[in-house]
Design a protein around this motif. Structure first.
Motif, PDB file in Angstrom:
ATOM      1  N   VAL A  28     -11.196  -4.561  -0.247  1.00 22.61           N
ATOM      2  CA  VAL A  28     -10.158  -3.668   0.276  1.00 22.61           C
ATOM      3  C   VAL A  28      -9.212  -3.377  -0.876  1.00 22.61           C
ATOM      4  O   VAL A  28      -8.906  -4.267  -1.674  1.00 22.61           O
ATOM      5  N   ALA A  29      -8.761  -2.138  -0.992  1.00 22.63           N
ATOM      6  CA  ALA A  29      -7.857  -1.775  -2.089  1.00 22.63           C
ATOM      7  C   ALA A  29      -6.731  -0.903  -1.576  1.00 22.63           C
ATOM      8  O   ALA A  29      -6.933  -0.028  -0.724  1.00 22.63           O
ATOM      9  N   PHE A  30      -5.526  -1.153  -2.091  1.00 23.14           N
ATOM     10  CA  PHE A  30      -4.348  -0.352  -1.780  1.00 23.14           C
ATOM     11  C   PHE A  30      -3.693   0.061  -3.093  1.00 23.14           C
ATOM     12  O   PHE A  30      -3.400  -0.799  -3.936  1.00 23.14           O
TER      13      PHE A  30
ATOM     14  N   ILE B 224      -3.954   0.299  10.626  1.00 20.03           N
ATOM     15  CA  ILE B 224      -2.998  -0.474   9.832  1.00 20.03           C
ATOM     16  C   ILE B 224      -1.917   0.436   9.262  1.00 20.03           C
ATOM     17  O   ILE B 224      -0.718   0.139   9.338  1.00 20.03           O
ATOM     18  N   MET B 225      -2.327   1.565   8.685  1.00 19.97           N
ATOM     19  CA  MET B 225      -1.374   2.489   8.079  1.00 19.97           C
ATOM     20  C   MET B 225      -0.458   3.111   9.134  1.00 19.97           C
ATOM     21  O   MET B 225       0.741   3.296   8.901  1.00 19.97           O
ATOM     22  N   GLU B 226      -1.022   3.421  10.276  1.00 17.71           N
ATOM     23  CA  GLU B 226      -0.212   4.006  11.348  1.00 17.71           C
ATOM     24  C   GLU B 226       0.848   3.015  11.824  1.00 17.71           C
ATOM     25  O   GLU B 226       2.011   3.383  12.038  1.00 17.71           O
ATOM     26  N   GLU B 227       0.457   1.754  11.966  1.00 13.67           N
ATOM     27  CA  GLU B 227       1.394   0.738  12.433  1.00 13.67           C
ATOM     28  C   GLU B 227       2.507   0.489  11.416  1.00 13.67           C
ATOM     29  O   GLU B 227       3.685   0.429  11.775  1.00 13.67           O
ATOM     30  N   ILE B 228       2.147   0.360  10.137  1.00 15.62           N
ATOM     31  CA  ILE B 228       3.151   0.093   9.111  1.00 15.62           C
ATOM     32  C   ILE B 228       4.085   1.282   8.943  1.00 15.62           C
ATOM     33  O   ILE B 228       5.293   1.115   8.740  1.00 15.62           O
ATOM     34  N   SER B 229       3.564   2.489   9.058  1.00 12.27           N
ATOM     35  CA  SER B 229       4.418   3.678   8.911  1.00 12.27           C
ATOM     36  C   SER B 229       5.515   3.697   9.962  1.00 12.27           C
ATOM     37  O   SER B 229       6.616   4.198   9.722  1.00 12.27           O
ATOM     38  N   GLY B 230       5.223   3.139  11.131  1.00 13.37           N
ATOM     39  CA  GLY B 230       6.224   3.090  12.189  1.00 13.37           C
ATOM     40  C   GLY B 230       7.406   2.217  11.852  1.00 13.37           C
ATOM     41  O   GLY B 230       8.505   2.409  12.389  1.00 13.37           O
ATOM     42  N   HIS B 231       7.208   1.261  10.945  1.00 13.71           N
ATOM     43  CA  HIS B 231       8.312   0.392  10.535  1.00 13.71           C
ATOM     44  C   HIS B 231       9.350   1.150   9.715  1.00 13.71           C
ATOM     45  O   HIS B 231      10.491   0.725   9.588  1.00 13.71           O
ATOM     46  N   TYR B 232       8.940   2.276   9.133  1.00 17.03           N
ATOM     47  CA  TYR B 232       9.811   3.035   8.227  1.00 17.03           C
ATOM     48  C   TYR B 232      10.023   4.476   8.686  1.00 17.03           C
ATOM     49  O   TYR B 232      10.510   5.309   7.925  1.00 17.03           O
ATOM     50  N   GLU B 233       9.595   4.774   9.914  1.00 14.65           N
ATOM     51  CA  GLU B 233       9.688   6.139  10.453  1.00 14.65           C
ATOM     52  C   GLU B 233       8.976   7.120   9.525  1.00 14.65           C
ATOM     53  O   GLU B 233       9.442   8.244   9.304  1.00 14.65           O
ATOM     54  N   GLY B 234       7.843   6.680   9.004  1.00 14.21           N
ATOM     55  CA  GLY B 234       7.042   7.546   8.133  1.00 14.21           C
ATOM     56  C   GLY B 234       5.804   8.028   8.856  1.00 14.21           C
ATOM     57  O   GLY B 234       5.740   8.004  10.096  1.00 14.21           O
TER      58      GLY B 234
ATOM     59  N   VAL C  13       5.802  -2.440   0.870  1.00 14.73           N
ATOM     60  CA  VAL C  13       4.772  -1.807   1.692  1.00 14.73           C
ATOM     61  C   VAL C  13       3.390  -2.334   1.318  1.00 14.73           C
ATOM     62  O   VAL C  13       2.559  -2.624   2.192  1.00 14.73           O
ATOM     63  N   LEU C  14       3.128  -2.471   0.021  1.00 14.03           N
ATOM     64  CA  LEU C  14       1.840  -3.017  -0.413  1.00 14.03           C
ATOM     65  C   LEU C  14       1.644  -4.436   0.126  1.00 14.03           C
ATOM     66  O   LEU C  14       0.544  -4.811   0.545  1.00 14.03           O
ATOM     67  N   PHE C  15       2.724  -5.219   0.126  1.00  7.06           N
ATOM     68  CA  PHE C  15       2.658  -6.578   0.662  1.00  7.06           C
ATOM     69  C   PHE C  15       2.307  -6.554   2.147  1.00  7.06           C
ATOM     70  O   PHE C  15       1.467  -7.343   2.616  1.00  7.06           O
ATOM     71  N   GLU C  16       2.924  -5.644   2.898  1.00  9.23           N
ATOM     72  CA  GLU C  16       2.629  -5.533   4.326  1.00  9.23           C
ATOM     73  C   GLU C  16       1.172  -5.149   4.560  1.00  9.23           C
ATOM     74  O   GLU C  16       0.524  -5.646   5.485  1.00  9.23           O
ATOM     75  N   CYS C  17       0.657  -4.267   3.716  1.00 11.46           N
ATOM     76  CA  CYS C  17      -0.743  -3.855   3.846  1.00 11.46           C
ATOM     77  C   CYS C  17      -1.671  -5.044   3.651  1.00 11.46           C
ATOM     78  O   CYS C  17      -2.612  -5.266   4.428  1.00 11.46           O
ATOM     79  N   VAL C  18      -1.407  -5.820   2.610  1.00 13.98           N
ATOM     80  CA  VAL C  18      -2.242  -6.993   2.323  1.00 13.98           C
ATOM     81  C   VAL C  18      -2.147  -8.019   3.450  1.00 13.98           C
ATOM     82  O   VAL C  18      -3.160  -8.594   3.877  1.00 13.98           O
ATOM     83  N   GLU C  19      -0.938  -8.246   3.958  1.00 13.94           N
ATOM     84  CA  GLU C  19      -0.754  -9.224   5.023  1.00 13.94           C
ATOM     85  C   GLU C  19      -1.464  -8.794   6.302  1.00 13.94           C
ATOM     86  O   GLU C  19      -2.000  -9.636   7.046  1.00 13.94           O
ATOM     87  N   SER C  20      -1.484  -7.505   6.570  1.00 14.59           N
ATOM     88  CA  SER C  20      -2.196  -7.006   7.755  1.00 14.59           C
ATOM     89  C   SER C  20      -3.688  -7.272   7.629  1.00 14.59           C
ATOM     90  O   SER C  20      -4.347  -7.669   8.601  1.00 14.59           O
ATOM     91  N   VAL C  21      -4.219  -7.075   6.433  1.00 12.53           N
ATOM     92  CA  VAL C  21      -5.635  -7.342   6.192  1.00 12.53           C
ATOM     93  C   VAL C  21      -5.908  -8.843   6.245  1.00 12.53           C
ATOM     94  O   VAL C  21      -6.941  -9.285   6.758  1.00 12.53           O
ATOM     95  N   ARG C  22      -4.954  -9.642   5.740  1.00 14.37           N
ATOM     96  CA  ARG C  22      -5.122 -11.096   5.752  1.00 14.37           C
ATOM     97  C   ARG C  22      -5.325 -11.621   7.180  1.00 14.37           C
ATOM     98  O   ARG C  22      -6.185 -12.479   7.431  1.00 14.37           O
ATOM     99  N   GLU C  23      -4.526 -11.109   8.105  1.00 11.78           N
ATOM    100  CA  GLU C  23      -4.619 -11.558   9.490  1.00 11.78           C
ATOM    101  C   GLU C  23      -5.996 -11.279  10.087  1.00 11.78           C
ATOM    102  O   GLU C  23      -6.475 -12.008  10.953  1.00 11.78           O
TER     103      GLU C  23
END
Length: 321
Positions: A239-241, A270-280, A300-310
Protein backbone atom coordinates in the motif's frame (compact mmCIF):
# COMPACT_ATOMS: atom_id res chain seq x y z
CA UNK A 1 -33.41 9.31 -10.05
CA UNK A 2 -31.37 6.29 -11.04
CA UNK A 3 -31.89 4.95 -14.55
CA UNK A 4 -30.54 2.03 -16.55
CA UNK A 5 -28.63 2.23 -19.84
CA UNK A 6 -31.77 2.44 -21.98
CA UNK A 7 -33.31 5.06 -19.70
CA UNK A 8 -30.10 7.09 -19.75
CA UNK A 9 -30.02 7.13 -23.54
CA UNK A 10 -33.72 7.95 -23.87
CA UNK A 11 -33.46 10.88 -21.48
CA UNK A 12 -30.49 12.33 -23.33
CA UNK A 13 -32.61 12.39 -26.48
CA UNK A 14 -34.78 15.07 -24.84
CA UNK A 15 -31.91 17.58 -25.09
CA UNK A 16 -30.24 19.20 -28.08
CA UNK A 17 -27.32 21.08 -26.58
CA UNK A 18 -25.43 18.73 -24.25
CA UNK A 19 -22.10 19.22 -22.48
CA UNK A 20 -20.17 16.11 -21.43
CA UNK A 21 -18.09 17.45 -18.56
CA UNK A 22 -14.88 15.75 -17.38
CA UNK A 23 -13.24 16.17 -13.97
CA UNK A 24 -10.11 18.26 -13.51
CA UNK A 25 -6.92 16.72 -14.85
CA UNK A 26 -9.16 14.41 -16.86
CA UNK A 27 -7.89 10.89 -17.48
CA UNK A 28 -8.39 8.66 -20.55
CA UNK A 29 -11.48 7.02 -19.05
CA UNK A 30 -13.24 10.37 -18.64
CA UNK A 31 -12.11 11.76 -22.01
CA UNK A 32 -12.91 8.63 -24.00
CA UNK A 33 -16.31 8.18 -22.34
CA UNK A 34 -17.32 11.78 -22.96
CA UNK A 35 -16.05 11.54 -26.54
CA UNK A 36 -17.96 8.31 -27.23
CA UNK A 37 -21.23 9.77 -25.93
CA UNK A 38 -20.76 12.97 -27.90
CA UNK A 39 -20.12 11.00 -31.09
CA UNK A 40 -23.12 8.72 -30.64
CA UNK A 41 -25.67 11.22 -29.30
CA UNK A 42 -24.22 14.63 -30.11
CA UNK A 43 -22.84 17.32 -27.88
CA UNK A 44 -19.63 18.90 -26.63
CA UNK A 45 -16.74 17.48 -24.61
CA UNK A 46 -15.73 19.88 -21.83
CA UNK A 47 -12.66 19.98 -19.59
CA UNK A 48 -12.97 21.66 -16.21
CA UNK A 49 -9.23 21.97 -15.70
CA UNK A 50 -7.09 20.26 -18.33
CA UNK A 51 -6.22 16.59 -18.77
CA UNK A 52 -3.34 14.30 -17.89
CA UNK A 53 -0.58 13.30 -20.30
CA UNK A 54 -2.14 10.16 -21.72
CA UNK A 55 -5.57 11.81 -22.04
CA UNK A 56 -4.00 14.79 -23.79
CA UNK A 57 -2.37 12.37 -26.22
CA UNK A 58 -5.77 10.79 -26.89
CA UNK A 59 -7.29 14.19 -27.59
CA UNK A 60 -4.50 14.89 -30.06
CA UNK A 61 -4.31 11.49 -31.77
CA UNK A 62 -8.07 10.99 -32.04
CA UNK A 63 -8.63 14.65 -32.95
CA UNK A 64 -11.24 15.13 -30.23
CA UNK A 65 -12.73 18.62 -30.12
CA UNK A 66 -12.76 19.82 -26.52
CA UNK A 67 -13.82 23.03 -24.82
CA UNK A 68 -11.66 24.25 -21.96
CA UNK A 69 -13.43 25.65 -18.88
CA UNK A 70 -16.92 25.69 -20.44
CA UNK A 71 -19.81 27.60 -18.87
CA UNK A 72 -22.51 25.05 -17.89
CA UNK A 73 -25.18 27.73 -18.33
CA UNK A 74 -24.53 27.71 -22.08
CA UNK A 75 -25.95 24.18 -22.36
CA UNK A 76 -29.37 22.57 -21.95
CA UNK A 77 -27.93 19.65 -19.99
CA UNK A 78 -24.57 18.84 -18.42
CA UNK A 79 -23.57 15.17 -18.31
CA UNK A 80 -20.99 14.80 -15.54
CA UNK A 81 -18.65 11.98 -16.57
CA UNK A 82 -16.47 9.84 -14.29
CA UNK A 83 -16.75 12.28 -11.38
CA UNK A 84 -17.80 11.56 -7.79
CA UNK A 85 -17.54 14.94 -6.01
CA UNK A 86 -18.06 18.62 -6.82
CA UNK A 87 -14.46 19.30 -5.75
CA UNK A 88 -13.31 17.36 -8.81
CA UNK A 89 -15.22 19.94 -10.86
CA UNK A 90 -13.57 22.83 -8.98
CA UNK A 91 -16.95 23.38 -7.27
CA UNK A 92 -18.52 24.96 -10.35
CA UNK A 93 -22.25 25.52 -10.09
CA UNK A 94 -24.46 23.05 -11.94
CA UNK A 95 -28.20 23.46 -12.38
CA UNK A 96 -29.62 20.89 -14.80
CA UNK A 97 -27.24 17.94 -14.87
CA UNK A 98 -27.00 14.16 -14.83
CA UNK A 99 -24.21 11.76 -13.89
CA UNK A 100 -22.62 8.66 -15.39
CA UNK A 101 -20.07 7.18 -12.99
CA UNK A 102 -18.52 4.03 -11.56
CA UNK A 103 -16.98 5.13 -8.25
CA UNK A 104 -18.03 3.39 -5.03
CA UNK A 105 -19.58 6.61 -3.72
CA UNK A 106 -20.89 9.43 -5.89
CA UNK A 107 -22.16 12.44 -3.94
CA UNK A 108 -23.09 14.29 -7.14
CA UNK A 109 -26.03 11.98 -7.75
CA UNK A 110 -27.99 13.57 -4.87
CA UNK A 111 -29.03 16.66 -6.86
CA UNK A 112 -28.81 15.18 -10.35
CA UNK A 113 -31.88 15.11 -12.58
CA UNK A 114 -31.02 11.46 -13.25
CA UNK A 115 -27.96 9.25 -13.11
CA UNK A 116 -26.48 5.99 -14.31
CA UNK A 117 -24.18 4.27 -11.84
CA UNK A 118 -22.59 0.86 -12.13
CA UNK A 119 -19.90 -0.92 -10.10
CA UNK A 120 -17.64 -1.25 -13.12
CA UNK A 121 -13.87 -0.90 -13.33
CA UNK A 122 -14.25 2.04 -15.73
CA UNK A 123 -16.92 4.39 -17.05
CA UNK A 124 -15.89 3.33 -20.57
CA UNK A 125 -17.48 -0.07 -19.91
CA UNK A 126 -20.75 1.57 -18.88
CA UNK A 127 -20.67 3.82 -21.93
CA UNK A 128 -20.14 0.80 -24.16
CA UNK A 129 -23.30 -0.74 -22.70
CA UNK A 130 -25.19 2.48 -23.44
CA UNK A 131 -23.95 2.47 -27.03
CA UNK A 132 -24.84 -1.20 -27.35
CA UNK A 133 -28.41 -0.49 -26.23
CA UNK A 134 -28.59 2.26 -28.88
CA UNK A 135 -27.28 -0.03 -31.59
CA UNK A 136 -24.60 2.59 -32.28
CA UNK A 137 -21.65 1.46 -34.43
CA UNK A 138 -18.31 1.22 -32.64
CA UNK A 139 -16.06 3.07 -35.05
CA UNK A 140 -12.25 2.99 -34.99
CA UNK A 141 -11.60 6.27 -33.12
CA UNK A 142 -14.34 5.62 -30.62
CA UNK A 143 -13.15 2.07 -29.95
CA UNK A 144 -9.53 3.11 -29.56
CA UNK A 145 -10.55 5.70 -26.98
CA UNK A 146 -12.77 3.35 -24.97
CA UNK A 147 -10.11 0.64 -24.96
CA UNK A 148 -7.48 3.11 -23.75
CA UNK A 149 -9.88 4.25 -21.02
CA UNK A 150 -10.39 0.68 -19.83
CA UNK A 151 -6.68 -0.20 -19.93
CA UNK A 152 -5.61 2.83 -17.92
CA UNK A 153 -8.41 2.75 -15.35
CA UNK A 154 -7.82 -0.93 -14.60
CA UNK A 155 -4.05 -0.43 -14.27
CA UNK A 156 -3.42 -2.48 -17.42
CA UNK A 157 -6.05 -5.01 -16.23
CA UNK A 158 -4.63 -5.43 -12.72
CA UNK A 159 -8.06 -4.51 -11.31
CA UNK A 160 -10.09 -6.01 -14.15
CA UNK A 161 -13.03 -8.34 -13.66
CA UNK A 162 -14.44 -10.99 -15.96
CA UNK A 163 -16.94 -8.43 -17.24
CA UNK A 164 -14.08 -6.05 -18.04
CA UNK A 165 -12.48 -8.63 -20.31
CA UNK A 166 -15.82 -9.51 -21.89
CA UNK A 167 -16.53 -5.86 -22.71
CA UNK A 168 -13.01 -5.33 -24.00
CA UNK A 169 -13.38 -8.38 -26.23
CA UNK A 170 -16.71 -7.14 -27.60
CA UNK A 171 -15.15 -3.79 -28.51
CA UNK A 172 -12.37 -5.59 -30.38
CA UNK A 173 -14.87 -7.81 -32.22
CA UNK A 174 -17.18 -4.96 -33.22
CA UNK A 175 -14.49 -2.47 -34.22
CA UNK A 176 -11.54 -4.51 -35.47
CA UNK A 177 -9.14 -2.45 -33.34
CA UNK A 178 -6.35 -4.62 -31.96
CA UNK A 179 -5.04 -4.45 -28.41
CA UNK A 180 -1.54 -3.83 -29.75
CA UNK A 181 -2.75 -0.60 -31.33
CA UNK A 182 -3.87 0.68 -27.94
CA UNK A 183 -0.53 -0.22 -26.38
CA UNK A 184 1.34 1.49 -29.22
CA UNK A 185 -0.73 4.62 -28.70
CA UNK A 186 0.00 4.79 -24.98
CA UNK A 187 3.65 3.91 -25.49
CA UNK A 188 4.01 6.99 -27.67
CA UNK A 189 3.27 9.24 -24.69
CA UNK A 190 6.37 11.40 -24.23
CA UNK A 191 8.23 10.97 -20.95
CA UNK A 192 8.13 14.17 -18.96
CA UNK A 193 11.50 14.96 -17.36
CA UNK A 194 9.78 16.58 -14.38
CA UNK A 195 7.76 13.40 -13.88
CA UNK A 196 10.91 11.27 -13.88
CA UNK A 197 12.44 13.61 -11.30
CA UNK A 198 9.30 13.35 -9.15
CA UNK A 199 9.47 9.54 -9.25
CA UNK A 200 13.10 9.56 -8.08
CA UNK A 201 12.38 12.07 -5.32
CA UNK A 202 9.40 10.06 -4.16
CA UNK A 203 11.54 6.94 -3.87
CA UNK A 204 14.32 8.77 -2.03
CA UNK A 205 11.88 10.29 0.48
CA UNK A 206 9.94 7.09 1.08
CA UNK A 207 9.19 5.91 4.61
CA UNK A 208 8.35 2.23 5.10
CA UNK A 209 5.99 0.94 7.75
CA UNK A 210 5.92 -2.81 8.24
CA UNK A 211 2.58 -4.17 9.40
CA UNK A 212 2.96 -7.91 9.96
CA UNK A 213 4.02 -9.13 6.50
CA UNK A 214 2.73 -6.04 4.69
CA UNK A 215 4.72 -2.99 3.60
CA UNK A 216 2.98 0.39 3.68
CA UNK A 217 4.97 3.19 2.06
CA UNK A 218 4.50 6.95 2.40
CA UNK A 219 6.26 9.80 0.61
CA UNK A 220 5.73 13.31 -0.76
CA UNK A 221 6.39 15.11 -4.03
CA UNK A 222 5.47 18.47 -5.55
CA UNK A 223 3.55 16.87 -8.45
CA UNK A 224 2.63 13.53 -10.05
CA UNK A 225 1.47 12.06 -6.73
CA UNK A 226 -0.71 9.42 -8.37
CA UNK A 227 2.09 8.18 -10.60
CA UNK A 228 4.50 8.21 -7.66
CA UNK A 229 2.20 6.09 -5.49
CA UNK A 230 1.81 3.58 -8.33
CA UNK A 231 5.58 3.48 -8.74
CA UNK A 232 6.06 2.73 -5.02
CA UNK A 233 3.69 -0.21 -5.41
CA UNK A 234 5.59 -1.47 -8.44
CA UNK A 235 8.90 -1.49 -6.59
CA UNK A 236 7.70 -3.41 -3.55
CA UNK A 237 5.04 -1.65 -1.50
CA UNK A 238 1.72 -3.33 -0.73
CA UNK A 239 0.00 0.00 0.00
CA UNK A 240 1.38 3.45 -0.83
CA UNK A 241 0.34 6.99 0.06
CA UNK A 242 1.98 10.04 -1.54
CA UNK A 243 1.24 13.60 -0.43
CA UNK A 244 1.31 16.66 -2.68
CA UNK A 245 0.95 20.23 -1.43
CA UNK A 246 -1.43 22.52 -3.33
CA UNK A 247 -1.33 25.98 -1.77
CA UNK A 248 -3.16 25.76 1.55
CA UNK A 249 -4.49 22.29 0.79
CA UNK A 250 -2.87 18.92 0.27
CA UNK A 251 -3.70 15.93 -1.86
CA UNK A 252 -2.85 12.38 -0.88
CA UNK A 253 -2.91 9.72 -3.58
CA UNK A 254 -3.23 6.12 -2.47
CA UNK A 255 -2.61 2.83 -4.26
CA UNK A 256 -2.91 -0.76 -3.05
CA UNK A 257 -2.02 -4.16 -4.47
CA UNK A 258 -4.82 -6.59 -5.16
CA UNK A 259 -3.72 -8.84 -2.27
CA UNK A 260 -4.13 -5.90 0.12
CA UNK A 261 -7.56 -5.15 -1.34
CA UNK A 262 -8.55 -8.80 -0.99
CA UNK A 263 -7.42 -8.62 2.64
CA UNK A 264 -9.93 -5.81 3.26
CA UNK A 265 -8.20 -2.57 2.28
CA UNK A 266 -10.60 -0.21 0.53
CA UNK A 267 -8.78 3.03 -0.17
CA UNK A 268 -11.91 4.73 -1.46
CA UNK A 269 -13.68 4.26 1.86
CA UNK A 270 -10.56 5.14 3.85
CA UNK A 271 -10.07 8.41 1.96
CA UNK A 272 -13.74 9.31 2.23
CA UNK A 273 -13.73 8.74 5.98
CA UNK A 274 -10.53 10.71 6.62
CA UNK A 275 -11.68 13.60 4.43
CA UNK A 276 -14.67 13.98 6.73
CA UNK A 277 -12.33 14.78 9.61
CA UNK A 278 -11.21 17.92 7.75
CA UNK A 279 -14.36 18.81 5.79
CA UNK A 280 -12.50 17.90 2.62
CA UNK A 281 -13.24 15.55 -0.24
CA UNK A 282 -12.00 12.03 -0.75
CA UNK A 283 -12.89 8.77 -2.41
CA UNK A 284 -12.16 6.53 -5.34
CA UNK A 285 -11.73 2.80 -5.77
CA UNK A 286 -10.59 0.05 -3.44
CA UNK A 287 -7.14 -0.04 -5.01
CA UNK A 288 -6.76 3.59 -6.06
CA UNK A 289 -8.12 6.69 -4.36
CA UNK A 290 -7.33 10.25 -3.36
CA UNK A 291 -8.12 12.92 -0.81
CA UNK A 292 -8.08 16.74 -0.92
CA UNK A 293 -8.03 18.49 2.46
CA UNK A 294 -6.67 21.55 4.24
CA UNK A 295 -4.47 19.95 6.89
CA UNK A 296 -0.95 19.03 7.88
CA UNK A 297 0.40 16.51 5.37
CA UNK A 298 2.24 14.34 7.90
CA UNK A 299 -0.88 14.11 10.04
CA UNK A 300 -3.05 12.96 7.15
CA UNK A 301 -0.45 10.45 5.95
CA UNK A 302 -0.27 9.09 9.50
CA UNK A 303 -4.05 8.67 9.58
CA UNK A 304 -3.95 6.83 6.27
CA UNK A 305 -1.32 4.40 7.54
CA UNK A 306 -3.17 3.84 10.82
CA UNK A 307 -6.40 3.07 8.95
CA UNK A 308 -4.57 0.44 6.92
CA UNK A 309 -2.89 -0.90 10.07
CA UNK A 310 -6.25 -1.65 11.66
CA UNK A 311 -7.22 -3.70 8.62
CA UNK A 312 -3.99 -5.58 7.95
CA UNK A 313 -2.48 -6.10 11.41
CA UNK A 314 -3.95 -9.60 11.79
CA UNK A 315 -3.96 -10.55 8.10
CA UNK A 316 -1.31 -12.66 6.38
CA UNK A 317 0.26 -11.48 3.14
CA UNK A 318 0.04 -14.38 0.66
CA UNK A 319 3.26 -13.22 -1.01
CA UNK A 320 5.33 -13.45 2.16
CA UNK A 321 7.63 -16.42 2.70
Amino acid sequence: MQVDEVGFYNRLLDYHNILYLCHRNADPDAISSAFALSEAIGGTVGLVDGSNRVASLLVDKLEIDVVESPNPEDYDLVVVVDTSTSAQLNDIKLSNYCVIDHHATTALTENAAFYLHRNATSVAEIVYDVLNCMGAPIMHRLALGLMAGIVTDTGHFKHATSKTFKTFGKIIESSGVEYAEVLDLMASTPQDVSMRIAMLKSASRASIERISDWLVVTSNVSSFGGSASSMLINIGGDVAFVGTARGDSIRVSGRAKRDAVNAGVNLGKIMEEISGHYEGTGGGHAGAAGIDVVADMDTVLFECVESVREILKDKKNPLSL
